[in-house]
Design a protein around this motif. Structure first.
Motif, PDB file in Angstrom:
ATOM      1  N   ALA A 101       0.830  -1.207   0.000  1.00 44.28           N
ATOM      2  CA  ALA A 101       0.000   0.000   0.000  1.00 44.28           C
ATOM      3  C   ALA A 101       0.866   1.258   0.000  1.00 44.28           C
ATOM      4  CB  ALA A 101      -0.927  -0.013   1.215  1.00 44.28           C
ATOM      5  N   TYR A 102       1.934   1.258   0.775  1.00 43.58           N
ATOM      6  CA  TYR A 102       2.831   2.417   0.794  1.00 43.58           C
ATOM      7  C   TYR A 102       3.467   2.635  -0.580  1.00 43.58           C
ATOM      8  CZ  TYR A 102       6.674   5.506   2.100  1.00 43.58           C
ATOM      9  OH  TYR A 102       7.555   6.558   2.176  1.00 43.58           O
ATOM     10  N   ALA A 103       3.859   1.542  -1.228  1.00 40.19           N
ATOM     11  CA  ALA A 103       4.473   1.671  -2.550  1.00 40.19           C
ATOM     12  C   ALA A 103       3.480   2.229  -3.559  1.00 40.19           C
ATOM     13  CB  ALA A 103       4.996   0.310  -3.007  1.00 40.19           C
ATOM     14  N   PHE A 104       2.227   1.791  -3.509  1.00 38.28           N
ATOM     15  CA  PHE A 104       1.229   2.277  -4.464  1.00 38.28           C
ATOM     16  C   PHE A 104       0.879   3.746  -4.236  1.00 38.28           C
ATOM     17  CE2 PHE A 104       0.041  -2.248  -5.300  1.00 38.28           C
ATOM     18  CZ  PHE A 104       0.148  -2.187  -6.682  1.00 38.28           C
ATOM     19  N   LYS A 155       1.901   1.815 -12.423  1.00 39.33           N
ATOM     20  CA  LYS A 155       1.372   1.643 -11.075  1.00 39.33           C
ATOM     21  C   LYS A 155      -0.146   1.460 -11.083  1.00 39.33           C
ATOM     22  CE  LYS A 155       1.626   5.203  -8.315  1.00 39.33           C
ATOM     23  NZ  LYS A 155       2.171   6.208  -7.367  1.00 39.33           N
ATOM     24  N   LYS A 156      -0.842   2.273 -11.837  1.00 37.80           N
ATOM     25  CA  LYS A 156      -2.303   2.178 -11.868  1.00 37.80           C
ATOM     26  C   LYS A 156      -2.762   0.878 -12.530  1.00 37.80           C
ATOM     27  CE  LYS A 156      -3.160   7.170 -11.817  1.00 37.80           C
ATOM     28  NZ  LYS A 156      -3.810   8.314 -12.520  1.00 37.80           N
ATOM     29  N   ILE A 157      -2.060   0.470 -13.587  1.00 35.02           N
ATOM     30  CA  ILE A 157      -2.442  -0.779 -14.261  1.00 35.02           C
ATOM     31  C   ILE A 157      -2.229  -1.975 -13.339  1.00 35.02           C
ATOM     32  CG2 ILE A 157      -1.928  -2.279 -16.216  1.00 35.02           C
ATOM     33  CD1 ILE A 157      -1.155   0.196 -17.808  1.00 35.02           C
ATOM     34  N   HIS A 216      -6.821   4.319   2.476  1.00 32.61           N
ATOM     35  CA  HIS A 216      -6.650   5.171   3.652  1.00 32.61           C
ATOM     36  C   HIS A 216      -5.422   6.072   3.512  1.00 32.61           C
ATOM     37  CE1 HIS A 216      -6.345   6.488   7.807  1.00 32.61           C
ATOM     38  NE2 HIS A 216      -5.102   6.050   7.812  1.00 32.61           N
ATOM     39  N   MET A 217      -4.321   5.535   3.024  1.00 33.70           N
ATOM     40  CA  MET A 217      -3.103   6.348   2.890  1.00 33.70           C
ATOM     41  C   MET A 217      -3.282   7.480   1.890  1.00 33.70           C
ATOM     42  SD  MET A 217      -0.068   3.477   3.033  1.00 33.70           S
ATOM     43  CE  MET A 217       0.126   2.405   4.461  1.00 33.70           C
ATOM     44  N   LEU A 218      -4.178   7.322   0.946  1.00 33.57           N
ATOM     45  CA  LEU A 218      -4.430   8.410  -0.003  1.00 33.57           C
ATOM     46  C   LEU A 218      -5.030   9.626   0.682  1.00 33.57           C
ATOM     47  CD1 LEU A 218      -5.825   6.463  -3.103  1.00 33.57           C
ATOM     48  CD2 LEU A 218      -3.633   7.654  -2.930  1.00 33.57           C
ATOM     49  N   THR A 219      -5.672   9.426   1.846  1.00 33.63           N
ATOM     50  CA  THR A 219      -6.284  10.545   2.565  1.00 33.63           C
ATOM     51  C   THR A 219      -5.311  11.252   3.506  1.00 33.63           C
ATOM     52  OG1 THR A 219      -7.040   9.149   4.411  1.00 33.63           O
ATOM     53  CG2 THR A 219      -8.480   9.325   2.491  1.00 33.63           C
ATOM     54  N   VAL A 221      -4.752  -8.989  -0.973  1.00 38.59           N
ATOM     55  CA  VAL A 221      -5.195  -7.915  -1.863  1.00 38.59           C
ATOM     56  C   VAL A 221      -6.206  -7.030  -1.151  1.00 38.59           C
ATOM     57  CG1 VAL A 221      -6.272  -7.404  -4.083  1.00 38.59           C
ATOM     58  CG2 VAL A 221      -4.775  -9.389  -3.854  1.00 38.59           C
ATOM     59  N   PHE A 222      -7.049  -7.643  -0.335  1.00 34.89           N
ATOM     60  CA  PHE A 222      -8.052  -6.874   0.403  1.00 34.89           C
ATOM     61  C   PHE A 222      -7.393  -5.883   1.367  1.00 34.89           C
ATOM     62  CE2 PHE A 222     -10.798  -6.517   4.201  1.00 34.89           C
ATOM     63  CZ  PHE A 222     -11.889  -5.896   3.627  1.00 34.89           C
ATOM     64  N   GLY A 223      -6.405  -6.353   2.133  1.00 30.64           N
ATOM     65  CA  GLY A 223      -5.702  -5.467   3.041  1.00 30.64           C
ATOM     66  C   GLY A 223      -4.944  -4.373   2.314  1.00 30.64           C
ATOM     67  N   THR A 224      -4.317  -4.708   1.205  1.00 32.73           N
ATOM     68  CA  THR A 224      -3.609  -3.699   0.407  1.00 32.73           C
ATOM     69  C   THR A 224      -4.568  -2.626  -0.088  1.00 32.73           C
ATOM     70  OG1 THR A 224      -1.990  -5.361  -0.292  1.00 32.73           O
ATOM     71  CG2 THR A 224      -2.148  -3.352  -1.610  1.00 32.73           C
ATOM     72  N   PHE A 225      -5.734  -3.043  -0.539  1.00 33.59           N
ATOM     73  CA  PHE A 225      -6.725  -2.086  -1.040  1.00 33.59           C
ATOM     74  C   PHE A 225      -7.187  -1.136   0.065  1.00 33.59           C
ATOM     75  CE2 PHE A 225     -11.294  -1.170  -1.487  1.00 33.59           C
ATOM     76  CZ  PHE A 225     -11.250  -0.359  -2.608  1.00 33.59           C
TER      77      PHE A 225
END
Length: 296
Positions: free
Chosen positions: A114-117, A125-127, A180-183, A171-175
Motif C-alpha cells: 500500500a505504501y508503494a502504491f 502503477k495504476k495498471i 486510507h493512505m491516499l487521505t 489484496v483486500f488489506g492492500t486495497f
C-alpha cells in the motif's frame, strides 16, 4: 362604535402547535428507530444466545418443546467433555500459530504494498493496481487445486508452512490501506523527506501511527478469516496433530457418537470466544478505521 378584540389566550398560537407537532414527529421517529434496533439486535443476538445457553444444557433440555430459553441447571461439565473428547489444546495451538504468524506476515506485506502504491512513483502503477483489484474478484475455491499442487511439490503438506503460505498475499488489506493512505496529508511526508527520512522511516514513524485504526481493522479482519478458515486446513492436513479449531469441531462431532450436543455446542463456544473477545476490545478501532476520512 367600540371594537372588542378577543383576548390573546383565545387565539391559538400556531408556532407552538407546529413546534409540538414537530417534537411529536421526532419522538415517533426515534421510537421507531429504537424498535428497529431492538429487532435487529434480537435477530443477530438470538442465535448467539441460543448457542451459549444450549452449551450449558443437557440433551433433553436442548430437544425439549417448547424450548427452554433459560437453562434450569448449568451443566459446566459439557466444556470438560468437549475438551477431553478431542485434543482441543493442540487445535488451539495450531490455530494460534497459523493466525498470528499468518496475520503478521500478511499485514506487513499489505503495508509495504500500500505504501508503494501511494508514495513511490513507478511505471504502470495504476495498471498493476487494477490487476490486483481483479484478483479480488476471483473466488478462493478456484485456487484451491493449484495451491495444493504447489504445496505438495514443496513437501509442505501437513505442516505449518503449508497452512500459512497460500494466504500471505492480501489484496483486500492492500486495497483498504492504500485507500486510507491516499487521505493522509502530503505535507507531513514531505516534511519528513526534507528532514532526511527514508521510506521505511516514513512508513513506520509517520504513516503507520496515523493509520493505526485502519491497520488494526485490517489485522482483525485478516486474523478472523484465518481463525475461521475451514476448507484449506481440511485439505492440506491429514493428522489430528495439525488440525485447526474449525476442523476440531468436525472431529468432535464425529467423536461424540452418543450425540452429546451440549458438549458439541460447548466446543463451538470455545472456538468463537477468542474472536468475540478481540472484537470487544478492538471495536472502537474498527469504527474509527472504517469512518476515518483524513488524518491531521
Amino acid at each position: 362604535m367600540t371594537v372588542t378584540d378577543s383576548p390573546p389566550d383565545a387565539r391559538p398560537d400556531t408556532r407552538q402547535v407546529a413546534t409540538r407537532r414537530r417534537s411529536g414527529n421526532r419522538r415517533a421517529r426515534r421510537l421507531g428507530l429504537y424498535a428497529l434496533l431492538v429487532l435487529v439486535a434480537v435477530i443477530a443476538g438470538g442465535p448467539l444466545y441460543w448457542l451459549l445457553s444450549s452449551a450449558l444444557k443437557t440433551n433433553p433440555q436442548i430437544y425439549s418443546y417448547p424450548p427452554h430459553w433459560i437453562p434450569t441447571e448449568l451443566h459446566w461439565s459439557n466444556f470438560a467433555d468437549a475438551w477431553n473428547a478431542a485434543p482441543f489444546g493442540r487445535f488451539f495451538l495450531n490455530t494460534l500459530i497459523v493466525s498470528v504468524v499468518g496475520t503478521a506476515i500478511e499485514l506487513t506485506a499489505a503495508l509495504l504494498c500500500a505504501y508503494a502504491f501511494v508514495f513511490l512513483p513507478f511505471p504502470g502503477k495504476k495498471i498493476l493496481f487494477l490487476f490486483l483489484l481483479g484478483a479480488m474478484m476471483v473466488p478462493g475455491h478456484v485456487t484451491l487445486l493449484p495451491n495444493f499442487l504447489t504445496i505438495a511439490q514443496l513437501g509442505w503438506v501437513n505442516s505449518y508452512a503449508g497452512l500459512i503460505a497460500p494466504g500471505l498475499g492480501s489484496v483486500f488489506g492492500t486495497f483498504l490501506l492504500r485507500q486510507h493512505m491516499l487521505t493522509l496529508p502530503q505535507e507531513i511526508t514531505d516534511a519528513a523527506k526534507i528532514d532526511g527520512a527514508g521510506h521505511l522511516r516514513i512508513l513506520f514513524r509517520v504513516v503507520l501511527p496515523m493509520s493505526r485504526p485502519m491497520v488494526i481493522t485490517v489485522a482483525l479482519v485478516v486474523m478472523v478469516g484465518k481463525w475461521n478458515d475451514f476448507i484449506w486446513p481440511l485439505i492440506v492436513t491429514s493428522s489430528a496433530d495439525m488440525r485447526t479449531l474449525p476442523i476440531g469441531l468436525l472431529f468432535l462431532q464425529n467423536t461424540e457418537t452418543f450425540a452429546n450436543w451440549g458438549a458439541i455446542l460447548a466446543g463451538a463456544v470455545m472456538v468463537i470466544a477468542p474472536v468475540l473477545v478481540m472484537f470487544f476490545f478492538a471495536q472502537r478501532y474498527i469504527i474509527a478505521g472504517l469512518t476515518q476520512g483524513a488524518g491531521k
